[in-house]
Design a protein around this motif. Structure first.
Motif, mmCIF file in Angstrom:
data_model
loop_
_atom_site.group_PDB
_atom_site.id
_atom_site.type_symbol
_atom_site.label_atom_id
_atom_site.label_comp_id
_atom_site.label_asym_id
_atom_site.label_seq_id
_atom_site.Cartn_x
_atom_site.Cartn_y
_atom_site.Cartn_z
ATOM 1 N N ALA A 1 66.535 -66.899 39.540
ATOM 2 C CA ALA A 1 65.284 -66.209 39.231
ATOM 3 C C ALA A 1 64.312 -67.122 38.494
ATOM 4 O O ALA A 1 63.088 -66.976 38.611
ATOM 5 C CB ALA A 1 65.566 -64.954 38.399
ATOM 6 N N ALA A 2 64.843 -68.053 37.713
ATOM 7 C CA ALA A 2 64.000 -68.991 36.968
ATOM 8 C C ALA A 2 63.838 -70.315 37.685
ATOM 9 O O ALA A 2 63.212 -71.239 37.143
ATOM 10 C CB ALA A 2 64.594 -69.228 35.580
ATOM 11 N N GLY A 3 64.408 -70.446 38.877
ATOM 12 C CA GLY A 3 64.309 -71.694 39.631
ATOM 13 C C GLY A 3 65.182 -72.801 39.078
ATOM 14 O O GLY A 3 64.864 -73.987 39.275
ATOM 15 N N LEU A 4 66.304 -72.450 38.419
ATOM 16 C CA LEU A 4 67.175 -73.450 37.791
ATOM 17 C C LEU A 4 68.479 -73.558 38.553
ATOM 18 O O LEU A 4 69.077 -72.541 38.949
ATOM 19 C CB LEU A 4 67.472 -73.074 36.328
ATOM 20 C CG LEU A 4 66.260 -72.899 35.411
ATOM 21 C CD1 LEU A 4 66.720 -72.560 33.993
ATOM 22 C CD2 LEU A 4 65.397 -74.147 35.411
ATOM 23 N N ASP A 5 68.934 -74.790 38.744
ATOM 24 C CA ASP A 5 70.237 -75.079 39.327
ATOM 25 C C ASP A 5 71.167 -75.590 38.240
ATOM 26 O O ASP A 5 70.739 -76.282 37.310
ATOM 27 C CB ASP A 5 70.117 -76.122 40.436
ATOM 28 C CG ASP A 5 69.292 -75.622 41.609
ATOM 29 O OD1 ASP A 5 69.346 -74.403 41.901
ATOM 30 O OD2 ASP A 5 68.569 -76.438 42.218
ATOM 31 N N ALA A 6 72.438 -75.284 38.376
ATOM 32 C CA ALA A 6 73.405 -75.676 37.354
ATOM 33 C C ALA A 6 73.530 -77.196 37.278
ATOM 34 O O ALA A 6 73.511 -77.900 38.298
ATOM 35 C CB ALA A 6 74.758 -75.044 37.659
ATOM 36 N N PHE A 7 73.671 -77.695 36.041
ATOM 37 C CA PHE A 7 73.830 -79.136 35.814
ATOM 38 C C PHE A 7 74.517 -79.346 34.468
ATOM 39 O O PHE A 7 74.304 -78.578 33.516
ATOM 40 C CB PHE A 7 72.482 -79.851 35.805
ATOM 41 C CG PHE A 7 72.573 -81.301 35.435
ATOM 42 C CD1 PHE A 7 72.929 -82.258 36.374
ATOM 43 C CD2 PHE A 7 72.341 -81.722 34.124
ATOM 44 C CE1 PHE A 7 73.040 -83.598 36.033
ATOM 45 C CE2 PHE A 7 72.443 -83.055 33.778
ATOM 46 C CZ PHE A 7 72.787 -83.999 34.733
ATOM 47 N N ASN A 8 75.322 -80.409 34.405
ATOM 48 C CA ASN A 8 75.919 -80.831 33.138
ATOM 49 C C ASN A 8 76.141 -82.334 33.171
ATOM 50 O O ASN A 8 76.630 -82.872 34.164
ATOM 51 C CB ASN A 8 77.257 -80.127 32.881
ATOM 52 C CG ASN A 8 77.919 -80.634 31.602
ATOM 53 O OD1 ASN A 8 78.878 -81.387 31.655
ATOM 54 N ND2 ASN A 8 77.401 -80.224 30.460
ATOM 55 N N GLY A 9 75.731 -83.028 32.120
ATOM 56 C CA GLY A 9 75.935 -84.472 32.054
ATOM 57 C C GLY A 9 75.587 -85.024 30.690
ATOM 58 O O GLY A 9 74.986 -84.330 29.856
ATOM 59 N N VAL A 10 75.975 -86.269 30.462
ATOM 60 C CA VAL A 10 75.710 -86.948 29.196
ATOM 61 C C VAL A 10 75.036 -88.282 29.483
ATOM 62 O O VAL A 10 75.220 -88.876 30.544
ATOM 63 C CB VAL A 10 77.005 -87.176 28.375
ATOM 64 C CG1 VAL A 10 77.605 -85.868 27.942
ATOM 65 C CG2 VAL A 10 78.007 -88.006 29.163
ATOM 66 N N PHE A 11 74.257 -88.737 28.504
ATOM 67 C CA PHE A 11 73.594 -90.042 28.607
ATOM 68 C C PHE A 11 73.661 -90.732 27.251
ATOM 69 O O PHE A 11 73.356 -90.133 26.219
ATOM 70 C CB PHE A 11 72.132 -89.877 28.999
ATOM 71 C CG PHE A 11 71.331 -91.147 28.863
ATOM 72 C CD1 PHE A 11 71.501 -92.187 29.757
ATOM 73 C CD2 PHE A 11 70.435 -91.312 27.813
ATOM 74 C CE1 PHE A 11 70.780 -93.359 29.632
ATOM 75 C CE2 PHE A 11 69.709 -92.479 27.678
ATOM 76 C CZ PHE A 11 69.882 -93.513 28.590
ATOM 77 N N GLY A 12 74.056 -92.014 27.272
ATOM 78 C CA GLY A 12 74.114 -92.813 26.050
ATOM 79 C C GLY A 12 75.330 -92.469 25.223
ATOM 80 O O GLY A 12 75.258 -91.602 24.348
ATOM 81 N N THR A 13 76.441 -93.147 25.483
ATOM 82 C CA THR A 13 77.687 -92.858 24.765
ATOM 83 C C THR A 13 78.318 -94.143 24.245
ATOM 84 O O THR A 13 78.141 -95.217 24.819
ATOM 85 C CB THR A 13 78.701 -92.154 25.691
ATOM 86 O OG1 THR A 13 79.004 -93.015 26.800
ATOM 87 C CG2 THR A 13 78.140 -90.842 26.209
ATOM 88 N N ALA A 14 79.067 -93.996 23.153
ATOM 89 C CA ALA A 14 79.809 -95.124 22.573
ATOM 90 C C ALA A 14 81.007 -94.565 21.823
ATOM 91 O O ALA A 14 80.967 -93.430 21.328
ATOM 92 C CB ALA A 14 78.927 -95.944 21.632
ATOM 93 N N GLY A 15 82.073 -95.366 21.741
ATOM 94 C CA GLY A 15 83.268 -94.952 21.012
ATOM 95 C C GLY A 15 84.098 -96.150 20.604
ATOM 96 O O GLY A 15 84.241 -97.108 21.379
ATOM 97 N N SER A 16 84.638 -96.114 19.384
ATOM 98 C CA SER A 16 85.463 -97.209 18.863
ATOM 99 C C SER A 16 86.789 -96.650 18.371
ATOM 100 O O SER A 16 86.808 -95.718 17.559
ATOM 101 C CB SER A 16 84.756 -97.930 17.709
ATOM 102 O OG SER A 16 83.568 -98.558 18.152
#
Length: 388
Positions: A66-81
């Protein structure tokens, strides 16, 4: 006008976030394939056992036709030590395609570090803009998030902060503060043709643990921004088309613990072995006679008069002033250098005696002749005038 709603008493932020994220995950899972969730890039998600993690942007969009939205999930810019793993400058390759929806302004930073002295994580950007239906749906200003943990024996001490522009965000052009806010929008603003009006509920949290931006005696730290937007969509008759979550954005999530760190001691501990003891010698003492006092061989000190002669009065070396006659000779009368005047005879020639004037010679009287013509024969106006 945006309306800020009070948070329900007794509801913790973690519980609310878990419920919202679960609802978004269920909605997104209805349309996303398993391949869409696969993160092939190293560091796309924090690995288990990391003591310092940083995620610059974590985006979830619900499936709302109804709002013209499609499902999406993702991440950008990650780091881990991992423990004592050193510096990780982050992965900015965007394997999940977050940048198709989210614009990150300025230099994106997501990095971590784990050393013996401390663990820390950082996330930075100049700003973010989320575009949905070709409209700027969400705008966030600059972000600087940081978390740090120092272990024993100095700590444990932890520090965390998340700094943004004026602590406000923009939702469809409206300024929204931290907390819970409701705004009324139209379907045209959402870019949804089938929607007439909508009520959006924005939950904007800026969290710092520990709070205050200073060191606190605890063994973990975290900071970041959480933005959840849900909506009630209605048609022209006021019938409800949708009621639920729309988007969820986590920005600058940094998290550290003191696990796996060992700071060097502040002072060096004393040795554990007992101090050495002095053992007397077993040999008999020496039989040599006691030492005798030998008078010094050097003569007693004598007073040596100074070698410099006593001061004498020296007359001044400059001679007495004498009167020096002037070196210039006395003035003498010098006769003038110009010669005496001489009488110069006049330069004009002497008068000459003109020759005697002779009487004029008589002019002979001309003989009368016939008068001639008064003009030349050919003079006048017209050709041949003098021929007549």
């Amino acid at each position: 006008m945006p309306k800020t709603l009070p948070r329900l008493p007794g509801v913790r932020r973690d519980v609310r976030r878990s419920a919202v994220r679960a609802a978004l995950a269920v909605t997104a899972a209805a349309t996303l394939t398993a391949a869409g969730f696969t993160m092939a890039s190293t560091g796309a998600r924090a690995a288990d056992g990391d003591v310092a993690t940083s995620v610059l942007a974590d985006l979830t969009i619900s499936d709302v036709p109804a709002a013209g939205l499609d499902a999406f999930n993702g991440v950008f810019g990650t780091a881990g030590s991992p423990p004592n793993g050193g510096l990780d400058n982050g992965d900015l390759s965007d394997p999940s395609g977050v940048l198709n929806y989210l614009t990150v302004r300025g230099q994106a930073v997501a990095r971590t570090n784990a050393e013996a002295a401390k663990n820390w994580a950082q996330a930075q950007a100049s700003g973010f803009t989320l575009s949905l239906n070709e409209r700027d749906f969400l705008a966030v200003g600059s972000l600087d998030a940081y978390a740090e943990c120092i272990p024993a024996p100095i700590g444990p001490l932890a520090l965390a902060y998340a700094r943004t522009d004026s602590n406000t965000i923009g939702v469809l052009g409206r300024q929204v503060p931290t907390g819970t806010t409701q705004i009324e929008v139209t379907g045209a603003e959402l870019g949804a043709a089938g929607v007439s009006t909508a009520t959006l509920t924005i939950q904007y949290d800026q969290f710092e643990d520990p709070s205050g931006g200073g060191y606190q005696p605890q063994s973990s730290a975290r900071a970041g921004l959480d933005i959840t937007i849900s909506g009630v969509l209605r048609d022209e008759e006021g019938r409800e088309l949708y009621n639920g979550p729309l988007v969820d954005v986590e920005l600058g999530h940094v998290d550290v613990t003191c696990d796996g760190t060992t700071s060097p001691p502040v002072t060096t501990p004393p040795p554990t072995s007992p101090p050495p003891t002095t053992i007397p010698p077993t040999s008999p003492p020496p039989t040599s006679p006691p030492p005798t006092t030998v008078p010094p061989t050097s003569p007693p000190p004598t007073t040596i008069p100074p070698t410099s002669p006593p001061p004498t009065t020296i007359p001044p070396t400059s001679p007495p002033p004498t009167t020096i006659p002037p070196t210039s000779p006395p003035p003498t009368t010098i006769p003038p250098t110009s010669p005496p005047p001489t009488t110069i005879p006049p330069t004009s020639p002497p008068p000459t005696t003109p020759p005697p004037t002779r009487p004029p010679t008589p002019t002979p009287t001309p003989t009368p002749t016939k008068p001639g013509p008064s003009h030349e024969p050919d003079y006048g106006y017209g050709h041949g005038y003098g021929d007549h």
